[in-house]
Enzyme design. Structure first.
Site, PDB file in Angstrom:
ATOM      1  N   ASP A  45       0.864  -1.185   0.000  1.00  0.00           N
ATOM      2  CA  ASP A  45       0.000   0.000   0.000  1.00  0.00           C
ATOM      3  C   ASP A  45       0.902   1.238   0.000  1.00  0.00           C
ATOM      4  OD1 ASP A  45       0.919   0.178   2.591  1.00  0.00           O
ATOM      5  OD2 ASP A  45      -1.010  -0.177   3.539  1.00  0.00           O
ATOM      6  N   CYS A  98     -12.917 -29.203   6.221  1.00  0.00           N
ATOM      7  CA  CYS A  98     -11.690 -28.458   5.971  1.00  0.00           C
ATOM      8  C   CYS A  98     -10.485 -29.397   6.024  1.00  0.00           C
ATOM      9  CB  CYS A  98     -11.537 -27.353   7.008  1.00  0.00           C
ATOM     10  SG  CYS A  98     -10.042 -26.367   6.795  1.00  0.00           S
ATOM     11  N   HIS A 124      -5.904 -22.128   9.718  1.00  0.00           N
ATOM     12  CA  HIS A 124      -7.262 -22.509   9.307  1.00  0.00           C
ATOM     13  C   HIS A 124      -7.977 -21.346   8.594  1.00  0.00           C
ATOM     14  CE1 HIS A 124     -11.367 -23.812   9.162  1.00  0.00           C
ATOM     15  NE2 HIS A 124     -11.674 -22.626   9.653  1.00  0.00           N
ATOM     16  N   CYS A 169      -7.607 -28.613  11.275  1.00  0.00           N
ATOM     17  CA  CYS A 169      -8.815 -29.432  11.229  1.00  0.00           C
ATOM     18  C   CYS A 169      -8.525 -30.914  11.038  1.00  0.00           C
ATOM     19  CB  CYS A 169      -9.744 -28.934  10.126  1.00  0.00           C
ATOM     20  SG  CYS A 169     -10.392 -27.283  10.472  1.00  0.00           S
ATOM     21  N   ASP A 226      -7.827  -7.596   0.154  1.00  0.00           N
ATOM     22  CA  ASP A 226      -6.894  -7.913   1.236  1.00  0.00           C
ATOM     23  C   ASP A 226      -7.588  -7.590   2.545  1.00  0.00           C
ATOM     24  OD1 ASP A 226      -6.487  -4.838   0.887  1.00  0.00           O
ATOM     25  OD2 ASP A 226      -5.595  -5.318   2.812  1.00  0.00           O
ATOM     26  N   CYS A 248      -7.266 -28.336   6.334  1.00  0.00           N
ATOM     27  CA  CYS A 248      -6.081 -27.644   6.861  1.00  0.00           C
ATOM     28  C   CYS A 248      -5.498 -28.430   8.049  1.00  0.00           C
ATOM     29  CB  CYS A 248      -6.449 -26.220   7.282  1.00  0.00           C
ATOM     30  SG  CYS A 248      -7.058 -26.084   8.979  1.00  0.00           S
TER      31      CYS A 248
HETATM   32 ZN   LIG Z   1      -9.354 -25.935   8.893  1.00  0.00          ZN
END
Ligand SMILES: [Zn+2]
Length: 395
Positions: free
Chosen positions: A112, A324, A355, A329, A286, A326
Site C-alpha cells: 500500500d 476443511c 485454518h 482441522c 486484502d 487444513c
Molecule cells: Zn481448517
C-alpha cells in the site's frame, strides 16, 4: 534492457533474471454476471483472480511461515509501507536485498502507499498539497510522506504492485470534504505516476475515491484513466460505512473502471463481504481479519463463525470444520484448540490463523471455479445456506 534493480538482488537466479523481462499483464478467462475470473501475470508468478491477499504488515503474516501461507493457496501478499518505512526502514530493506528476500517470500507482493495508515495510526499529522507530515506511532519521530517518497519507498522494498499515494478522508465527512479530498488524491495520483516512471515487470495501481457519492466516484475513475494505470483500486470503503453502503457503491463503481485491468477492493473483508464484492466485479482484496482473528480465537468455517474460547468446545473431540483439510482441522480437536487458546500457547494462533487463511483461499478457489463454470449464483446460494445453518451443536 535489464532493469538495474535486478542486479542488486543477492542470489538472483537466472530464472528470475529472464523473468524480469516479462511485463505485468492481466487476462480475463471468464465472466458470470458482473463477476470475473482471470490471471495476473507477473515476473514473480501468476495471481489467480479473484484473489485474496493475506496481510504481512511488518514483513510477516503473523504466526505463519511464508511456505505455510503459500500452502493455503495464496498467490500474493500485502506489505504495509507505513509500518516498513518506520521499522526496519525502507533503505535497510533495500540494502538487505528487498522485501521478498528479507521475508523469504519469492512470489508477488503488493504494497500500500502508506497514506491510509498515516491517517489511521500515526500521531500528530499535518496535511498539505505537498504531502503529509506525521509522528511515528512507534517512537514519535517525525516523518514526511509525499507521492514521490511513497513511490521511492515502494521501489526500495521491491514491491511488484505499487499503490498510488492517496488520502482517505476521516469519517464522518461532508460531501464537500470528500470531493476536496478526492481531487487532492487525483493530483497525487498524477504525481505518483510521474515518480513511478517506467519499470518493466512492476505495476502501479491508481485508487478511486469519492466516498458514497456516485458522481464523485465517476469523476475519480475518469481522472485516473486519463493518467493511466496498470490496475485500479476502489478506495475509501470498508472504513466503517457498513456492508449495505459498501455494496451500494460496488453496484456501480467497478463499472466506471476499464474491463481489461484488475480491480482491487482495499481492506475487505469478512467472507460474505468478499463474496458480495466478487459478485460485483472485484478481482482482488486484502484484509487482516483471517490472521488477526486467528490470534483472538475466532475462526470462520463453512457454517459461520466459531469462538474457540467458548466453554462448549472443552470436551468436543470433533474438528473445527469437518469440511476443511487444513492442519488445524485434520490433526486437532476443538477440545485441543480450546485448551491451547485458554493456555495462551503460541500454537493456538498458529493453527487458527492457518485454518482461517485456508478457509479464505478455499473460498476464493470456489468462487473462481464457479465463475469459470457459470454457476456463481448456485455457489453463492450454497455459501449463504451453510452459514445460515450455524455451527454444529454440542455433542
Ligand atoms: Zn481448517
Amino acid at each position: 534492457m535489464v532493469p538495474t534493480e535486478t542486479l542488486s538482488v543477492p542470489g538472483s537466479s537466472d530464472r528470475y533474471f529472464s523473468a524480469m523481462s516479462k511485463r505485468f499483464s492481466f487476462s480475463l478467462n471468464a465472466t458470470d454476471g458482473r463477476a470475473r475470473t482471470g490471471v495476473i501475470d507477473t515476473p514473480r508468478g501468476q495471481i489467480r483472480t479473484p484473489a485474496f491477499m493475506p496481510v504481512g504488515t511488518a514483513a510477516t503474516v503473523k504466526a505463519m511461515l511464508p511456505e505455510s501461507v503459500r500452502q493455503t493457496g495464496a498467490d500474493i501478499l500485502l506489505g504495509n509501507t507505513y509500518h516498513l518505512m518506520l521499522r526496519p526502514g525502507a533503505e535497510r530493506v533495500e540494502r538487505l536485498g528487498g522485501l521478498h528476500r528479507f521475508m523469504n517470500w519469492d512470489r508477488p507482493i503488493l504494497t500500500d502507499s502508506g497514506g491510509f495508515q498515516v491517517m489511521s495510526l500515526a500521531g500528530l499529522r499535518k496535511l498539505t498539497e505537498e504531502g503529509v507530515t506525521f509522528a511515528s506511532h512507534v517512537d514519535g519521530s517525525k516523518h514526511h510522506l509525499t507521492p514521490e517518497r511513497s513511490m521511492e519507498i515502494q521501489r526500495m522494498l521491491g514491491s511488484d504492485i505499487v499503490m498510488a499515494f492517496d488520502e482517505c478522508p476521516a469519517l464522518p465527512a461532508t460531501e464537500e470534504e470528500v470531493a476536496k479530498s478526492m481531487r487532492l488524491s487525483m493530483r497525487w495520483a498524477q504525481r505518483s505516476r510521474d515518480a513511478f516512471g517506467d519499470r518493466p515487470g512492476h505495476a502501479l495501481f491508481g485508487i478511486m475515491q469519492g466516498g458514497v457519492t456516485r458522481d464523485l466516484r465517476e469523476e475519480s475513475a475518469e481522472a485516473l484513466q486519463q493518467i493511466g494505470f496498470d490496475g485500479y483500486a476502489v478506495g475509501g470503503l470498508a472504513v466503517g460505512e457498513g456492508q449495505e453502503a459498501m455494496f451500494g457503491v460496488l453496484d456501480y463503481a467497478p463499472g466506471f473502471l476499464p474491463e481489461d485491468k484488475p480491480r482491487y477492493l482495499m481492506g475487505v473483508g469478512k467472507p460474505d463481504d468478499i463474496v458480495g464484492a466478487v459478485q460485483r466485479g472485484i478481482d482482488m482484496m486484502d484484509c487482516v481479519l483471517p490472521s488477526r482473528s486467528g490470534r483472538t480465537g475466532q475462526a470462520w468455517i463453512h457454517r459461520g463463525q466459531v469462538n474457540i474460547k467458548n466453554a462448549r468446545h472443552a470436551d468436543d473431540p470433533r474438528p473445527l470444520d469437518e469440511n476443511c483439510s487444513c492442519p488445524a482441522c485434520t490433526g486437532y480437536s476443538r477440545a485441543y484448540l480450546h485448551h491451547v487458546f485458554r493456555s495462551q500457547e503460541m500454537i493456538s494462533g498458529m493453527l487458527l490463523t492457518w485454518h482461517n487463511l485456508h478457509y479464505y483461499q478455499e473460498l476464493m478457489a470456489g468462487l473462481r471455479g464457479a465463475i469459470a463454470e457459470g454457476r456463481l449464483d448456485a455457489f453463492v446460494a450454497d455459501f449463504h445456506a451453510k452459514r445460515a445453518e450455524g455451527d454444529i451443536e454440542r455433542l
